[in-house]
Scaffold this active site. Structure first.
Site, mmCIF file in Angstrom:
data_model
loop_
_atom_site.group_PDB
_atom_site.id
_atom_site.type_symbol
_atom_site.label_atom_id
_atom_site.label_comp_id
_atom_site.label_asym_id
_atom_site.label_seq_id
_atom_site.Cartn_x
_atom_site.Cartn_y
_atom_site.Cartn_z
ATOM 1 N N THR A 192 0.661 -1.547 0.232
ATOM 2 C CA THR A 192 -0.362 0.259 -0.156
ATOM 3 C C THR A 192 1.407 1.069 -0.010
ATOM 4 O O THR A 192 1.876 0.496 0.442
ATOM 5 C CB THR A 192 -0.740 0.100 1.375
ATOM 6 N N GLY A 230 -9.866 -3.191 2.786
ATOM 7 C CA GLY A 230 -9.651 -3.049 3.662
ATOM 8 C C GLY A 230 -9.255 -1.806 4.569
ATOM 9 O O GLY A 230 -10.688 -0.981 4.135
ATOM 10 N N ASP A 231 -8.776 -1.358 5.080
ATOM 11 C CA ASP A 231 -8.273 -0.215 5.564
ATOM 12 C C ASP A 231 -8.075 0.845 5.207
ATOM 13 O O ASP A 231 -8.844 2.126 5.756
ATOM 14 C CB ASP A 231 -7.454 -0.599 7.164
ATOM 15 N N THR A 243 0.262 1.747 6.454
ATOM 16 C CA THR A 243 -0.079 -0.065 5.455
ATOM 17 C C THR A 243 0.125 -1.062 6.586
ATOM 18 O O THR A 243 0.787 -1.103 7.883
ATOM 19 C CB THR A 243 1.291 0.552 4.751
ATOM 20 N N GLY A 244 -0.140 -2.624 5.536
ATOM 21 C CA GLY A 244 -0.378 -3.439 6.666
ATOM 22 C C GLY A 244 -1.292 -4.169 6.740
ATOM 23 O O GLY A 244 -2.092 -4.259 5.771
ATOM 24 N N GLY A 257 -5.128 -5.166 6.967
ATOM 25 C CA GLY A 257 -5.856 -4.143 6.866
ATOM 26 C C GLY A 257 -6.927 -4.225 7.756
ATOM 27 O O GLY A 257 -7.713 -3.492 8.406
#
Lengths: 331, 331
Positions: A189, A219-220, A240-241, A243
């Site tokens: 991301t 996702g987030d 980022t990660g 989500g």
């Protein structure tokens, strides 16, 4: 507040990014692209442009690069299609725009900004988001524009792992998710947070989500308060990660709330929010900037593509994190 | 924590709900349905069931009733189609499930719960969410199941208003949104927050969005941290109102953060979060319960369909709010 300090911070994803997995050539390419992204955003800010403008400029560079999981080079979902999400928030007005499930818009961050500026809504999804894009004159690109050979190989690998005993995913319990679903454990991301000369903060995030993700999974990144948040009184940030954990911990707003309600400085608030995320089992990182130009780039993964440039300071671009644990408040 | 207090709070939407606009008969019907919703959830809790279960049971009653803007009786979007969103969150695990843009699932809250329990994801949208529903055995209903004559009239009215000079909406600036887009100024989202005998909190929300909304528009109801939030350490809550403002103020997590980081009791935290929302220009309300069984039902609109039932206390069902301003901390 005219002519106060200004600057920006960007990321191109966090995950298991190890020096031994990157050729020197690829490492140099990442540096070049992160520098180009910083330069694009910094140029806007330097000339007195708005933080919102700088965020879009910086993110577009990474969306257009095949290196990152956003725009061209986005990962593919379980159907072999690229589905793109993005969001942006204005720290002055707390206005926001978000899009999810795009398949034909070259720069999702630009459309998120148009949702912010040209509709009464915050979030538009799927065909409806693309219908709006058509209405305001966007060029449509075929989904193949986003697809790259590298992402095709990742999808094939993910499918292979999924087919193995114990690796089957659909409709299983959460515990049964395999790493095959999370971009072979590297997230890509992209995002940016910026402070302009007028003291206004803004943040944005853009993503293709997770390799082999279930069709329709969000996702987030397009969730205001999770992957993206900006508030002049506190900070602007992009995460980022993995989500799902960022949504459940409402990470973006949590950093801001820790600053506003507990009086923590940016770095401590970001570290504490990441620690709470880690408690849930989440991995990833975030980049943030406050109204004084302080920057934080914590992550709890081996690496995060990241960089920052604040007026009067040397630009920074980094990938690995030898001391990555020490960057959270765990140290 | 076994056999501590328990209870739940529900809402059926907030807005310009005035006594003179409701016949006595319709008013009685709202009371009956809110009581039935409370009874369904309370029954689960009384028998030792989980708060998550109670939330689903209470919301299903309102989704199945044509009175509320959720499930059967949902409002129609600009294309004359019902698009449904829902979310649910478990305060113990902070696990969550959300769905958006459904067109064929009778009880969106049930599907949100299945996303929570049976997938590694938090949010599924559109066709992807319905593909998951098919995979786990949901019956599909035609979109006409959700549509009612009353909502058709509202859509026709909204379109009429939009066609008037100054009322045109598409791609306009945010300022140009007309009330025609917000369910003739009555919102009807439904939601529930519950505390079970084990001390676990949960919350859920379900909606059809706004009458005449842009196809693909998503409000706060399926956004964890905005329309729905639950955390055992603080509270569980469901919000209703002009969703864009609830997303921008991250209302759900804001209430929780005000409790956790500023030490405010539930009622004060809910009031303060609503005051911040109002500062942005937002209208609506929320229902919330904390782990001690304290309940808050503040709103800044003339009315909100609402009710609560806590063990050992008389059930409450109310619609109007003569003193509605006094219910926020403005008083």
């Amino acid at each position: 507040m005219a002519d106060s300090t200004f600057g920006l911070v960007v990321h191109g994803g966090a995950g298991v990014i190890l020096r031994q997995d990157l050729t020197l050539e690829l490492e140099a390419e990442y540096h070049t692209q992160l520098e180009a992204s910083l330069a694009a955003g910094y140029g806007v800010l330097e000339h007195g442009g708005a933080s919102l403008e700088a965020v879009v400029a910086a993110i577009k560079v990474m969306e257009d690069s095949p290196l990152f999981n956003a725009g061209h080079g986005a990962v593919m979902n379980a159907e072999g299609v690229c589905e793109l999400d993005a969001s942006i928030m204005d720290g002055l007005t707390l206005d926001a725009g978000a899009v999810a499930g795009l398949q034909h818009i070259r720069n999702p961050i630009a459309l998120a900004r148009d949702v912010l500026e040209r509709t009464p809504h915050v979030m538009l999804i799927g065909d409806g988001a693309e219908a709006f894009a058509r209405q305001v004159g966007y060029e449509f690109v075929p989904n193949e524009y986003f697809q790259t050979e590298r992402r095709r190989r990742q999808l094939a690998l993910a499918r292979e792992l999924e087919a193995k005993p114990g690796g089957h995913r659909p409709a299983g319990r959460k515990e049964r998710v395999t790493f095959a679903t999370v971009d072979d454990n590297k997230f890509g991301t992209v995002g940016c947070a910026a402070l302009d000369r007028k003291g206004n903060l803004a943040a944005g995030t853009s993503t293709g989500g997770m390799t082999n993700k279930q069709y329709g999974r969000v996702g987030d990144s397009p969730i205001i308060g999770a992957g993206t948040y900006a508030r002049n009184a506190t900070c602007a940030l992009s995460a980022t990660g993995h989500g799902e954990f960022f949504i459940r911990s409402v990470l973006g707003h949590n950093v801001s709330a820790l600053m506003e309600y507990k009086g923590l400085p940016l770095a401590e608030a970001a570290g504490e929010a990441l620690r709470q995320l880690e408690e849930l089992g989440g991995t990833g990182g975030l980049v943030a900037i406050d109204r004084l130009g302080h920057v934080a780039m914590p992550f709890n993964t081996p690496g995060m593509y990241r960089g920052c440039r604040v007026a009067g300071q040397a630009p920074v671009v980094e990938i690995f994190g030898a001391e990555y644990r020490a960057q959270t408040i765990r140290s």
